[in-house]
Design an enzyme around this catalytic site. Structure first.
Site, mmCIF file in Angstrom:
data_model
loop_
_atom_site.group_PDB
_atom_site.id
_atom_site.type_symbol
_atom_site.label_atom_id
_atom_site.label_comp_id
_atom_site.label_asym_id
_atom_site.label_seq_id
_atom_site.Cartn_x
_atom_site.Cartn_y
_atom_site.Cartn_z
ATOM 1 N N GLY A 1 28.290 39.024 1.148
ATOM 2 C CA GLY A 1 26.971 39.669 1.122
ATOM 3 C C GLY A 1 26.531 40.160 2.488
ATOM 4 N N ASP B 1 32.113 49.514 8.116
ATOM 5 C CA ASP B 1 32.270 48.276 8.888
ATOM 6 C C ASP B 1 33.205 48.445 10.072
ATOM 7 O OD1 ASP B 1 30.421 46.858 7.612
ATOM 8 O OD2 ASP B 1 31.725 45.307 6.814
ATOM 9 N N ARG C 1 30.338 48.375 -2.024
ATOM 10 C CA ARG C 1 31.700 47.999 -1.639
ATOM 11 C C ARG C 1 32.475 47.506 -2.861
ATOM 12 N NH1 ARG C 1 30.704 45.814 3.901
ATOM 13 N NH2 ARG C 1 28.700 46.672 4.480
ATOM 14 N N ASP D 1 35.701 43.477 1.017
ATOM 15 C CA ASP D 1 34.257 43.623 1.255
ATOM 16 C C ASP D 1 33.976 44.745 2.248
ATOM 17 O OD1 ASP D 1 35.562 41.603 2.976
ATOM 18 O OD2 ASP D 1 33.653 41.585 4.028
ATOM 19 N N LYS E 1 21.875 46.908 11.044
ATOM 20 C CA LYS E 1 22.905 45.868 11.256
ATOM 21 C C LYS E 1 22.511 45.055 12.483
ATOM 22 C CE LYS E 1 27.876 45.177 11.711
ATOM 23 N NZ LYS E 1 29.167 45.814 11.511
ATOM 24 N N ARG F 1 22.518 52.107 10.229
ATOM 25 C CA ARG F 1 23.615 52.802 9.559
ATOM 26 C C ARG F 1 23.062 53.635 8.410
ATOM 27 N NH1 ARG F 1 28.457 48.406 9.057
ATOM 28 N NH2 ARG F 1 27.303 47.589 7.296
ATOM 29 N N ASP G 1 23.961 33.833 12.759
ATOM 30 C CA ASP G 1 22.621 34.195 13.256
ATOM 31 C C ASP G 1 22.074 35.533 12.757
ATOM 32 O OD1 ASP G 1 24.239 35.932 14.610
ATOM 33 O OD2 ASP G 1 23.767 35.194 16.611
ATOM 34 N N ARG H 1 24.134 40.115 7.927
ATOM 35 C CA ARG H 1 23.346 40.541 9.093
ATOM 36 C C ARG H 1 22.903 41.990 8.954
ATOM 37 N NH1 ARG H 1 27.456 41.102 14.104
ATOM 38 N NH2 ARG H 1 29.378 41.375 12.953
HETATM 39 P P1 AMP Z 1 32.814 41.290 8.535
HETATM 40 O O1 AMP Z 1 34.001 40.514 9.004
HETATM 41 O O2 AMP Z 1 31.996 41.889 9.632
HETATM 42 O O3 AMP Z 1 33.105 42.248 7.452
HETATM 43 O O4 AMP Z 1 31.810 40.195 7.915
HETATM 44 C C1 AMP Z 1 32.149 39.354 6.850
HETATM 45 C C2 AMP Z 1 30.915 38.651 6.358
HETATM 46 O O5 AMP Z 1 30.322 37.858 7.385
HETATM 47 C C3 AMP Z 1 29.813 39.591 5.867
HETATM 48 O O6 AMP Z 1 29.208 38.978 4.778
HETATM 49 C C4 AMP Z 1 28.883 39.652 7.063
HETATM 50 O O7 AMP Z 1 27.588 39.995 6.704
HETATM 51 C C5 AMP Z 1 28.964 38.227 7.605
HETATM 52 N N1 AMP Z 1 28.643 38.136 9.034
HETATM 53 C C6 AMP Z 1 29.398 38.558 10.075
HETATM 54 N N2 AMP Z 1 28.768 38.286 11.245
HETATM 55 C C7 AMP Z 1 27.597 37.708 10.951
HETATM 56 C C8 AMP Z 1 26.502 37.202 11.720
HETATM 57 N N3 AMP Z 1 26.481 37.238 13.041
HETATM 58 N N4 AMP Z 1 25.461 36.675 11.034
HETATM 59 C C9 AMP Z 1 25.457 36.604 9.701
HETATM 60 N N5 AMP Z 1 26.451 37.054 8.925
HETATM 61 C C10 AMP Z 1 27.514 37.591 9.532
HETATM 62 MG MG MG Z 2 32.024 43.425 6.486
#
Ligand code: AMP
Ligand code: MG
Length: 529
Positions: free
Chosen positions: A99, A285, A199, A275, A122, A192, A134, A102
């Site tokens: 989901g 992403d 997705r 995702d 974002k 964005r 966070d 952030r």
């Molecule tokens: P990503 O690897 O960026 O595609 O992220 C995978 C998942 O981790 C997604 O659900 C993002 O929203 C969540 N995510 C990544 N970084 C953070 C963060 N700093 N705080 C909260 N959720 C995060």
């Molecule tokens: Mg992602």
């Protein structure tokens, strides 16, 4: 006047809980959540043409109000912020609910061209999907996202876009190399923009949780809003399930088109988890992505992937296909027609092959891919030469545009010297191989009967001169961390016209310098962002 619409919120089921507390969300696709305020937002850069399309003029974009809105401190009337629910396969393994952890969606804006564009922030703070993290983003990854989404757009690659980059004024702690040394970094927020951020994972999670009705609702929503042509009269006799299968077929093609374009410009996504795959075939992403300098299909920018190289440059089509299989499995829950989905996957792989060959032929300035003219071997041999000689892919195609058919210009080995990382390693055997390829190339060009100048123009329209080389992004980040944003602005301006030679900016079209070959940030990236 209310300029915002909120179809996702209005038409799809909402989480019954509100607030940003971590939770598993069932039978709902979104959760209402407000961005968490930041202390001192300052707009660092924005995209003038995108702002214009959204109806935001330059004086608004440079106002403190803009920074307030696009950092999440303030909402424009009509915005209804939410985080969406999705799941996904990460590095080949099902990860369950992920989901928008952030990302906070603001709503959709009616653009000057009449279409609707969704806006999301974002790094806007925690959501129910943050899983204990966070909800923030650091400046370095935000600069990378802003620059790359815009660079890709101007290259003609389907992508989500970036409207703005706002410094939050708050520090964010990250362990950049995952080596136990967390440090404070400046926080930032990117706005964005895309027609939709749906997705593969949105569909997958409904299926994984046995929420077949919700899955149907999401499919209907997606098709009627983003693929309305599939509802046209000529499909009136089709069952709802057949329409879903047709939709899947289109997602396959859109995905294949996107990957072909990545290959054309030398882009490596780096984290092709399901995702991170858009059902509109948009690049989405921007994390540990990278650009190939020397042509190397095995190269991956992502340090987490350094061992298995699952997401390397040359594997992206296979991985896209694997991801499409996962989406097919999700839809199968409601269509029950495996044969139709399998046919789409098979057709997609053929389609990809054709599109890729055409794209590679266009890069060489050929009118079309001609199997009878031996093009397959010509392309394969080039592939081998580029790898074996460590040739800079971007520069190679630009200098090749000067190849003179009359034979009066330099021979291939001299012509491509500026693109070689190791000119000193070129021995007589290499010269012979290059010349041999050059001879076959000129024979092939003669078949097409295109004049040198016309071919050059055609090649330079598909072979960019300026791409977001990893070390260039890193240089602009290093400067920004010193408080100097000049390089960020300059690089951004150059990348807005990637095919046109821009006098005075040759440094942005140069080969990767030796110091950047193995430097973290310039050659490899972690997922820490
Ligand atoms: P990503 O690897 O960026 O595609 O992220 C995978 C998942 O981790 C997604 O659900 C993002 O929203 C969540 N995510 C990544 N970084 C953070 C963060 N700093 N705080 C909260 N959720 C995060
Ligand atoms: Mg992602």
């Amino acid at each position: 006047m209310n300029i915002f619409e909120n179809r996702f919120v209005d038409l799809l089921p909402a989480d019954i809980s509100t607030g940003n507390k971590n939770r598993q969300v069932h039978n709902a696709l979104h959760s209402a959540v407000l961005p968490s305020p930041v202390s001192a937002p300052i707009t660092l850069i924005w995209s003038p043409d995108l702002a214009d399309g959204c109806g935001f003029n330059a004086s608004f974009c440079s106002s403190p109000e803009f920074a307030e809105v696009f950092s999440g401190n303030k909402q424009i009337p009509g915005m209804r912020p939410y985080a969406s629910r999705y799941g996904g396969h990460q590095f080949g393994h099902w990860a369950g609910q992920l989901g928008d952890g952030r990302v906070i969606n603001l709503g959709e804006i009616r653009c000057q061209d009449g279409g609707l564009l969704a806006l999301q922030l974002k790094g806007a703070g925690p959501t129910p999907y943050s899983r204990g993290a966070d909800g923030r983003a650091v400046l370095r990854s935000s600069i990378r996202e802003f620059l790359c989404s815009e660079a890709m757009h101007h290259l003609g690659v389907p992508t989500t876009r970036a409207l703005s980059l706002v410094l939050s004024g708050d520090a964010v702690v990250r362990d950049m190399f995952y080596d136990g040394n967390p440090e404070k970094e400046p926080g930032a927020i990117v706005c964005r923009v895309a027609p939709s951020f749906l997705r593969f994972g949105h569909f997958q999670l409904c299926a994984a949780r046995g929420e077949a009705d919700l899955l149907r609702q999401l499919l209907d929503f997606t098709i009627s809003n983003y693929f309305p042509h599939l509802m046209a009269e000529r499909f009136a006799d089709c069952s709802r399930e057949e329409i879903y299968s047709r939709w899947f077929d289109e997602v396959c093609r859109l995905t294949a088109d996107m990957v072909v374009q990545w290959f054309r410009v030398g882009f490596v996504h780096g984290v092709m988890n399901t995702d991170n795959m858009s059902v509109l075939g948009l690049t989405i992403d921007y994390g540990p992505y990278g650009w190939v300098d020397n042509f190397d299909p095995d190269w991956t920018p992502n340090t987490t992937d350094a061992e298995s190289r699952r997401y390397g440059y040359g594997r992206q089509a296979d991985i896209a296909q694997w991801n499409l299989w996962q989406l097919a499995n999700a839809i199968l829950v409601v269509t029950k027609d495996a044969a139709a989905l399998e046919k789409s996957l098979k057709d997609c792989s053929d389609y990809y092959g054709t599109q890729r060959r055409e794209m590679l032929s266009a890069k060489l300035g050929l009118r079309n891919f001609e199997a009878e003219a031996g093009d397959e071997i010509l392309l394969d041999d080039l592939n081998e030469l580029l790898q074996a000689q460590e040739i800079d892919m971007t520069l190679f195609y630009r200098v090749l545009a000067d190849f003179n058919l009359a034979g009066s210009g330099p021979q291939l080995p001299q012509l491509i010297e500026p693109a070689l990382y190791h000119p000193e390693r070129v021995d007589t055997e290499t010269v012979a191989r290059l010349n041999h390829w050059g001879e076959r190339y000129s024979e092939r060009l003669r078949v097409d009967r295109v004049q040198n100048e016309a071919r050059k123009a055609q090649m330079n329209a598909v072979n960019p001169l300026y791409v977001l080389r990893n070390y260039l992004a890193q240089e602009s980040i290093d400067k920004a961390y010193e408080g100097d944003y000049g390089l960020l602005h300059e690089l951004y301006e150059v990348l807005r016209r990637p095919y046109t030679e821009q006098p005075g900016f040759s440094r942005y079209a140069a080969k990767r310098p030796e110091w950047a070959r193995n430097k973290p940030g310039s050659s490899s990236l972690s997922c820490s962002s």
